[in-house]
Write a protein that holds these residues in place. Sequence first.
Motif, PDB file in Angstrom:
ATOM      1  N   GLY A 196     -21.757  -9.912  18.993  1.00  0.00           N
ATOM      2  CA  GLY A 196     -21.902  -9.121  20.223  1.00  0.00           C
ATOM      3  C   GLY A 196     -21.040  -9.672  21.351  1.00  0.00           C
ATOM      4  O   GLY A 196     -19.984 -10.272  21.119  1.00  0.00           O
ATOM      5  N   ALA A 197     -21.513  -9.496  22.558  1.00  0.00           N
ATOM      6  CA  ALA A 197     -20.744  -9.917  23.732  1.00  0.00           C
ATOM      7  C   ALA A 197     -20.453 -11.416  23.686  1.00  0.00           C
ATOM      8  O   ALA A 197     -21.343 -12.214  23.362  1.00  0.00           O
ATOM      9  CB  ALA A 197     -21.522  -9.592  24.997  1.00  0.00           C
ATOM     10  N   PHE A 198     -19.216 -11.811  24.005  1.00  0.00           N
ATOM     11  CA  PHE A 198     -18.876 -13.238  24.112  1.00  0.00           C
ATOM     12  C   PHE A 198     -19.493 -13.725  25.419  1.00  0.00           C
ATOM     13  O   PHE A 198     -18.978 -13.461  26.514  1.00  0.00           O
ATOM     14  CB  PHE A 198     -17.350 -13.415  24.099  1.00  0.00           C
ATOM     15  N   LEU A 199     -20.606 -14.411  25.286  1.00  0.00           N
ATOM     16  CA  LEU A 199     -21.462 -14.642  26.444  1.00  0.00           C
ATOM     17  C   LEU A 199     -20.827 -15.433  27.598  1.00  0.00           C
ATOM     18  O   LEU A 199     -21.073 -15.105  28.760  1.00  0.00           O
ATOM     19  CB  LEU A 199     -22.776 -15.275  25.981  1.00  0.00           C
ATOM     20  N   SER A 201     -20.489  -9.170  13.878  1.00  0.00           N
ATOM     21  CA  SER A 201     -20.176  -9.602  15.236  1.00  0.00           C
ATOM     22  C   SER A 201     -21.377 -10.173  15.965  1.00  0.00           C
ATOM     23  O   SER A 201     -22.480  -9.626  15.893  1.00  0.00           O
ATOM     24  CB  SER A 201     -19.656  -8.381  16.005  1.00  0.00           C
ATOM     25  N   GLY A 240     -26.586  -6.011  22.121  1.00  0.00           N
ATOM     26  CA  GLY A 240     -25.581  -4.953  22.241  1.00  0.00           C
ATOM     27  C   GLY A 240     -24.985  -4.603  20.889  1.00  0.00           C
ATOM     28  O   GLY A 240     -24.748  -3.427  20.592  1.00  0.00           O
ATOM     29  N   ARG A 247     -19.874 -18.143   2.106  1.00  0.00           N
ATOM     30  CA  ARG A 247     -21.040 -17.244   2.137  1.00  0.00           C
ATOM     31  C   ARG A 247     -20.823 -16.016   1.256  1.00  0.00           C
ATOM     32  O   ARG A 247     -21.622 -15.071   1.269  1.00  0.00           O
ATOM     33  CB  ARG A 247     -21.297 -16.788   3.564  1.00  0.00           C
ATOM     34  N   SER A 295     -17.610 -12.324  17.978  1.00  0.00           N
ATOM     35  CA  SER A 295     -18.089 -11.856  19.292  1.00  0.00           C
ATOM     36  C   SER A 295     -16.911 -11.287  20.080  1.00  0.00           C
ATOM     37  O   SER A 295     -15.748 -11.567  19.793  1.00  0.00           O
ATOM     38  CB  SER A 295     -18.794 -12.986  20.050  1.00  0.00           C
ATOM     39  N   GLY A 336     -24.644 -10.537  11.444  1.00  0.00           N
ATOM     40  CA  GLY A 336     -25.739 -10.389  12.391  1.00  0.00           C
ATOM     41  C   GLY A 336     -25.330  -9.513  13.566  1.00  0.00           C
ATOM     42  O   GLY A 336     -24.375  -9.811  14.260  1.00  0.00           O
TER      43      GLY A 336
HETATM   44  N1  COA Z   1     -20.839 -15.512  22.516  1.00  0.00           N
HETATM   45  C1  COA Z   1     -20.034 -16.581  22.456  1.00  0.00           C
HETATM   46  N2  COA Z   1     -19.767 -17.253  21.340  1.00  0.00           N
HETATM   47  C2  COA Z   1     -20.364 -16.830  20.219  1.00  0.00           C
HETATM   48  C3  COA Z   1     -21.224 -15.716  20.204  1.00  0.00           C
HETATM   49  C4  COA Z   1     -21.448 -15.042  21.419  1.00  0.00           C
HETATM   50  N3  COA Z   1     -22.197 -13.963  21.484  1.00  0.00           N
HETATM   51  N4  COA Z   1     -21.631 -15.517  18.953  1.00  0.00           N
HETATM   52  C5  COA Z   1     -21.067 -16.474  18.210  1.00  0.00           C
HETATM   53  N5  COA Z   1     -20.298 -17.277  18.967  1.00  0.00           N
HETATM   54  C6  COA Z   1     -19.469 -18.404  18.545  1.00  0.00           C
HETATM   55  C7  COA Z   1     -20.246 -19.678  18.291  1.00  0.00           C
HETATM   56  O1  COA Z   1     -20.428 -20.377  19.475  1.00  0.00           O
HETATM   57  C8  COA Z   1     -19.318 -20.400  17.345  1.00  0.00           C
HETATM   58  O2  COA Z   1     -18.220 -20.923  18.085  1.00  0.00           O
HETATM   59  P1  COA Z   1     -17.349 -22.165  17.584  1.00  0.00           P
HETATM   60  O3  COA Z   1     -16.688 -21.736  16.309  1.00  0.00           O
HETATM   61  O4  COA Z   1     -16.389 -22.406  18.692  1.00  0.00           O
HETATM   62  O5  COA Z   1     -18.345 -23.278  17.367  1.00  0.00           O
HETATM   63  C9  COA Z   1     -18.769 -19.274  16.484  1.00  0.00           C
HETATM   64  O6  COA Z   1     -18.923 -18.101  17.283  1.00  0.00           O
HETATM   65  C10 COA Z   1     -19.497 -19.063  15.192  1.00  0.00           C
HETATM   66  O7  COA Z   1     -20.883 -18.932  15.469  1.00  0.00           O
HETATM   67  P2  COA Z   1     -22.022 -19.539  14.500  1.00  0.00           P
HETATM   68  O8  COA Z   1     -23.335 -19.292  15.126  1.00  0.00           O
HETATM   69  O9  COA Z   1     -21.672 -20.947  14.161  1.00  0.00           O
HETATM   70  O10 COA Z   1     -21.762 -18.641  13.230  1.00  0.00           O
HETATM   71  P3  COA Z   1     -22.791 -17.952  12.255  1.00  0.00           P
HETATM   72  O11 COA Z   1     -21.962 -17.215  11.285  1.00  0.00           O
HETATM   73  O12 COA Z   1     -23.747 -18.935  11.707  1.00  0.00           O
HETATM   74  O13 COA Z   1     -23.617 -16.920  13.138  1.00  0.00           O
HETATM   75  C11 COA Z   1     -23.959 -15.056  14.647  1.00  0.00           C
HETATM   76  C12 COA Z   1     -22.976 -15.803  13.698  1.00  0.00           C
HETATM   77  C13 COA Z   1     -23.162 -13.991  15.350  1.00  0.00           C
HETATM   78  C14 COA Z   1     -25.063 -14.425  13.827  1.00  0.00           C
HETATM   79  C15 COA Z   1     -24.586 -16.080  15.642  1.00  0.00           C
HETATM   80  O14 COA Z   1     -23.534 -16.841  16.231  1.00  0.00           O
HETATM   81  C16 COA Z   1     -25.329 -15.425  16.779  1.00  0.00           C
HETATM   82  O15 COA Z   1     -26.457 -15.032  16.598  1.00  0.00           O
HETATM   83  N6  COA Z   1     -24.696 -15.358  17.980  1.00  0.00           N
HETATM   84  C17 COA Z   1     -25.324 -14.936  19.194  1.00  0.00           C
HETATM   85  C18 COA Z   1     -25.623 -13.472  19.160  1.00  0.00           C
HETATM   86  C19 COA Z   1     -26.192 -12.973  20.473  1.00  0.00           C
HETATM   87  O16 COA Z   1     -27.231 -13.378  20.909  1.00  0.00           O
HETATM   88  N7  COA Z   1     -25.435 -12.069  21.105  1.00  0.00           N
HETATM   89  C20 COA Z   1     -25.817 -11.491  22.345  1.00  0.00           C
HETATM   90  C21 COA Z   1     -25.038 -10.250  22.496  1.00  0.00           C
HETATM   91  S1  COA Z   1     -25.446  -9.424  23.984  1.00  0.00           S
END
Ligand code: COA
Length: 540
Positions: free
Chosen positions: A149-152, A147, A193, A53, A118, A189
């Motif tokens: 954000g929170a590891f859900l 990041s 949080g 990327r 995260s 992204g």
């Molecule tokens: N909690 C747990 N795991 C998460 C995570 C989160 N908030 N955000 C990302 N991950 C994990 C994915 O499950 C994936 O895990 P894997 O490698 O074991 O498959 C890894 O991180 C990469 O994520 P991916 O979505 O494939 O990467 P990306 O670069 O395309 O996108 C983000 C990255 C952060 C933009 C996208 O993952 C995302 O939007 N995550 C959720 C964000 C969110 O809603 N956070 C809430 C915070 S309160």
Amino acid sequence: MNRIEVRVRPDDPTFAANAAAYRRLVDTLEERRRFVIDGGAGRQRSIERHLARGKLMVRDRIDAVIDEGSPFLELSTLAAWGQYGDEAPGAGIVTGIGLVHGVPWMFIANDATVKGGSLLPMSIKKHVRAQDIAAENGLGVIYLVDSGGAFLPLQDEIFPDKDHFGGSFYRQARLSARGLPQLSVVLGGCTAGGAYVPALSDEVVMVDGIGRIFLGGPPIVKAALGEIVEPDELGGAVLHTRESGVSDHLASSELEAYAKLREICAATNLAPVDRTTGWLDVADPEPPAHDPAEIHGIVSADERIPFDALEIIARLVDGSRFEAFKPEWGTSIVCGFARWWGHLVGIIANNGIIFSESALKATHFIELCEQRRIPLVFLQNTSGYMVGRDSEIAGIAKHGAKMVAAVANATVPRYTVLIGGSYGAGNYGMCGRGFAPRFLFAWPNSRIATMSAETAQTVLVDIRLAGLRGDRTSPAEVERIRAEVAEQYETQSDPYYATSRLWDDGLLDPVETRDALGLCLALAARQPAPPAGPAPVYRM
Ligand code: COA
């Protein structure tokens, strides 16, 4: 100050064997650091995706911001080691101190190649610890945000409590109010949080094409409102810099963003690392007369064989010079003055068990340093305070308590290094984590626990046998309990177990110790003097 007359020489018979054993400890440390940085086999796919990327790796990002030739004191590199199925090297976040235009800054940078950057429980702990270090040492904070954000899946361990996610925003807002600039570069992204890290920053740079900020990402918007929207349309760099005003500067590439960030740093009016405010006595630094690398040959390969604290001090302080305090009394603690990268410091180091006299001597010395406003450096290597009837009659409990109370109330900067054992209340009296030293580092030969594995076997086996009616327990059962206790204590007193959980700020090869603490002391020298506090009630 007198030069320490060292007794251990590289041609001593045990030196080579000790050094070879220590080399193995350092090799393991380096190997594990490399695993965190390079990712090992398991992380290759996400690293490749990240690089494809056009994004820089997290440490390259920091390198692109700090001054050429600046040191970078990375903290807790091995956080989360052995936890989360080894899928979160470094807890997915890099923290540390580096110079920008000669000014020290705390960096908090997400590693997007680890679970999308995260934050797991140890990541939050590391993030918050970095903010606390910034607060105490007067540092601005640079957030390189990438990041999810929170590891859900572990939300209950990171979301609601005092030092969880909310605590990081609380700290960020208060650091800003103290005039310690909070600057963010958005490189990925930032959802929910995560959006508050830039939103709470004093100034924000967003990188077009990769940086995004939104309270709810496209999937949430679709579910909630039925709207289908592209990420950049919802919260991209152009939108936030030109329309919402959530961001202040638009950059078309990462490198352009870091150049912009350096310009922002140049206008923050913070003191450079070498500008002292004059309250600490700082002279021209001088290297130790004895090579710090000799520490590898001094620390005994067999942890039951003690090594002399003075031999270690001689390899760490300027000119190997040391003005000992009460060298003839309470000899199981070594106290004295030295210079460390030019800074006058009081050093307290263990030579084994702490007896009543040693505790009193240390208390006296802490009070001297407190009165004279001299920072304290604790070098921990103790099995704790002396036990037994004679010791109790001599009042070890009240003398140890005096030392603990003095350490707790000292207002001068305090720094701790675990150079050997850190057992029992010795950990407390020697300024362990609970006593909030400004920085706490550990060597890879260190051990930390309530007691050694050997002692624990006897104590716990006796306790368990008492509960089991020991007289009826078979020798095989006793052996099983003994082995179980030994394994538990050995695992949990391992320095990697400790650093994984952030009981320290990182493991250091002994040869890195002088420079690391030198930087920490320089941070204190550029701050105003901390106000002296009242003394506690000492039980006499
Ligand atoms: N909690 C747990 N795991 C998460 C995570 C989160 N908030 N955000 C990302 N991950 C994990 C994915 O499950 C994936 O895990 P894997 O490698 O074991 O498959 C890894 O991180 C990469 O994520 P991916 O979505 O494939 O990467 P990306 O670069 O395309 O996108 C983000 C990255 C952060 C933009 C996208 O993952 C995302 O939007 N995550 C959720 C964000 C969110 O809603 N956070 C809430 C915070 S309160």
